[in-house]
Design an enzyme around this catalytic site. Sequence first.
Site, PDB file in Angstrom:
ATOM      1  N   LYS A  77       0.674  -1.359  -0.159  1.00 35.79           N
ATOM      2  CA  LYS A  77       0.004  -0.080   0.142  1.00 35.79           C
ATOM      3  C   LYS A  77       0.744   1.407   0.079  1.00 35.79           C
ATOM      4  O   LYS A  77       0.502   2.239  -0.794  1.00 35.79           O
ATOM      5  CB  LYS A  77      -1.064  -0.101   1.264  1.00 35.79           C
ATOM      6  CG  LYS A  77      -1.966   0.977   1.633  1.00 35.79           C
ATOM      7  CD  LYS A  77      -2.744   0.634   2.742  1.00 35.79           C
ATOM      8  CE  LYS A  77      -1.925   0.348   3.988  1.00 35.79           C
ATOM      9  NZ  LYS A  77      -1.809   1.718   4.583  1.00 35.79           N
ATOM     10  N   ARG A 113      -9.131   3.874   9.480  1.00 38.33           N
ATOM     11  CA  ARG A 113      -8.710   2.590   9.747  1.00 38.33           C
ATOM     12  C   ARG A 113      -9.982   1.959  10.467  1.00 38.33           C
ATOM     13  O   ARG A 113      -9.938   0.676  10.469  1.00 38.33           O
ATOM     14  CB  ARG A 113      -7.399   2.628  10.807  1.00 38.33           C
ATOM     15  CG  ARG A 113      -6.550   1.492  10.860  1.00 38.33           C
ATOM     16  CD  ARG A 113      -5.578   1.898  11.858  1.00 38.33           C
ATOM     17  NE  ARG A 113      -5.844   2.503  12.846  1.00 38.33           N
ATOM     18  CZ  ARG A 113      -6.588   1.868  14.092  1.00 38.33           C
ATOM     19  NH1 ARG A 113      -6.586   0.854  13.955  1.00 38.33           N
ATOM     20  NH2 ARG A 113      -6.861   2.588  15.093  1.00 38.33           N
ATOM     21  N   ARG A 170      11.372  -6.813   5.463  1.00 39.87           N
ATOM     22  CA  ARG A 170      11.494  -5.370   5.354  1.00 39.87           C
ATOM     23  C   ARG A 170      12.470  -4.760   6.336  1.00 39.87           C
ATOM     24  O   ARG A 170      12.658  -5.072   7.392  1.00 39.87           O
ATOM     25  CB  ARG A 170      10.009  -4.705   5.515  1.00 39.87           C
ATOM     26  CG  ARG A 170      10.225  -3.053   5.228  1.00 39.87           C
ATOM     27  CD  ARG A 170       8.813  -2.605   5.205  1.00 39.87           C
ATOM     28  NE  ARG A 170       8.124  -2.504   6.311  1.00 39.87           N
ATOM     29  CZ  ARG A 170       6.833  -1.827   6.305  1.00 39.87           C
ATOM     30  NH1 ARG A 170       6.297  -1.251   5.309  1.00 39.87           N
ATOM     31  NH2 ARG A 170       6.205  -1.700   7.593  1.00 39.87           N
ATOM     32  N   ARG A 211      12.391  -2.683  11.820  1.00 36.22           N
ATOM     33  CA  ARG A 211      11.526  -2.146  13.064  1.00 36.22           C
ATOM     34  C   ARG A 211      11.025  -3.195  13.761  1.00 36.22           C
ATOM     35  O   ARG A 211      10.648  -4.120  13.531  1.00 36.22           O
ATOM     36  CB  ARG A 211      10.446  -1.066  12.258  1.00 36.22           C
ATOM     37  CG  ARG A 211      10.923   0.012  11.666  1.00 36.22           C
ATOM     38  CD  ARG A 211       9.706   1.032  11.584  1.00 36.22           C
ATOM     39  NE  ARG A 211       8.551   0.456  10.994  1.00 36.22           N
ATOM     40  CZ  ARG A 211       7.990   0.886   9.933  1.00 36.22           C
ATOM     41  NH1 ARG A 211       8.307   1.968   9.277  1.00 36.22           N
ATOM     42  NH2 ARG A 211       6.639   0.254   9.557  1.00 36.22           N
ATOM     43  N   ARG A 266      -1.324  -7.052  14.209  1.00 38.23           N
ATOM     44  CA  ARG A 266      -2.019  -5.990  13.256  1.00 38.23           C
ATOM     45  C   ARG A 266      -2.718  -6.594  12.209  1.00 38.23           C
ATOM     46  O   ARG A 266      -3.754  -5.981  11.777  1.00 38.23           O
ATOM     47  CB  ARG A 266      -0.718  -5.078  12.665  1.00 38.23           C
ATOM     48  CG  ARG A 266      -0.313  -4.174  13.774  1.00 38.23           C
ATOM     49  CD  ARG A 266       0.483  -2.989  13.039  1.00 38.23           C
ATOM     50  NE  ARG A 266       1.395  -3.526  12.097  1.00 38.23           N
ATOM     51  CZ  ARG A 266       2.583  -3.819  12.158  1.00 38.23           C
ATOM     52  NH1 ARG A 266       3.157  -4.027  13.493  1.00 38.23           N
ATOM     53  NH2 ARG A 266       3.484  -4.330  11.120  1.00 38.23           N
TER      54      ARG A 266
END
Length: 215
Positions: free
Chosen positions: A13, A89, A126, A158, A169
């Site tokens: 996204k 959201r 990532r 991260r 999530r």
Amino acid sequence: MRLVVLGRQGSGKGTQCVLLSRYYAVPHISTGDMLRSAVKAGTPIGLKVREIIGRGALIPDDIVTDMVFNRLMEGDVRNLGFILDGFPRTVAQAEALEQMLGESGLDRAVELDVPSELTIRRLTARRVCSDCGAIYSTHKPPKFNWTCDICGGEVVQRDDDREESIRKRLALYDTETLPVVQWYEKRSLLSRITGTGSQSAVLKRIQKALTGVVP
Ligand SMILES: [Zn+2]
């Protein structure tokens, strides 16, 4: 162009929003980027957010909504439109946005559809520059020893990109944001795009869906 882009974490996204923003010359409004830069700059919102995250709590709707609405009132957005990334959201946020923009205030909501297992694989790979936010991966590292090609910052994984936080999530997306997808579908504003394949293939699918929205 006034666009909302929805999708699970790891759906690509953010990348697609950046590509769309460049292609159509429309500001990209990313709540994640805004929150991170507020924290980094130590603004009043940033300090509050840092404290909330430190407690392990979720950032309340109203902080994010205020931040997005303030951004939507800035001149460039009023003139050029926006690509919203990370907002709304929840259905409550979608309703607040509709109220703010008026009923014809949004051209389209795009949902990038990618299976959860694929997004987990992508996200755990990532790596992100801790200074400028540039995105890399274990398949596509910076040229020198995890040092950012763009700014020389340190490129790291991260905490949110570890598998356990990712699964949390993704579950949250299903309970909170899938209803937003359905909410836009009911209003005939939704384009559901298959988010698998190369970045340029996905971009083309989105552009095709936007034909008629964008001249
Ligand atoms: Zn960097």
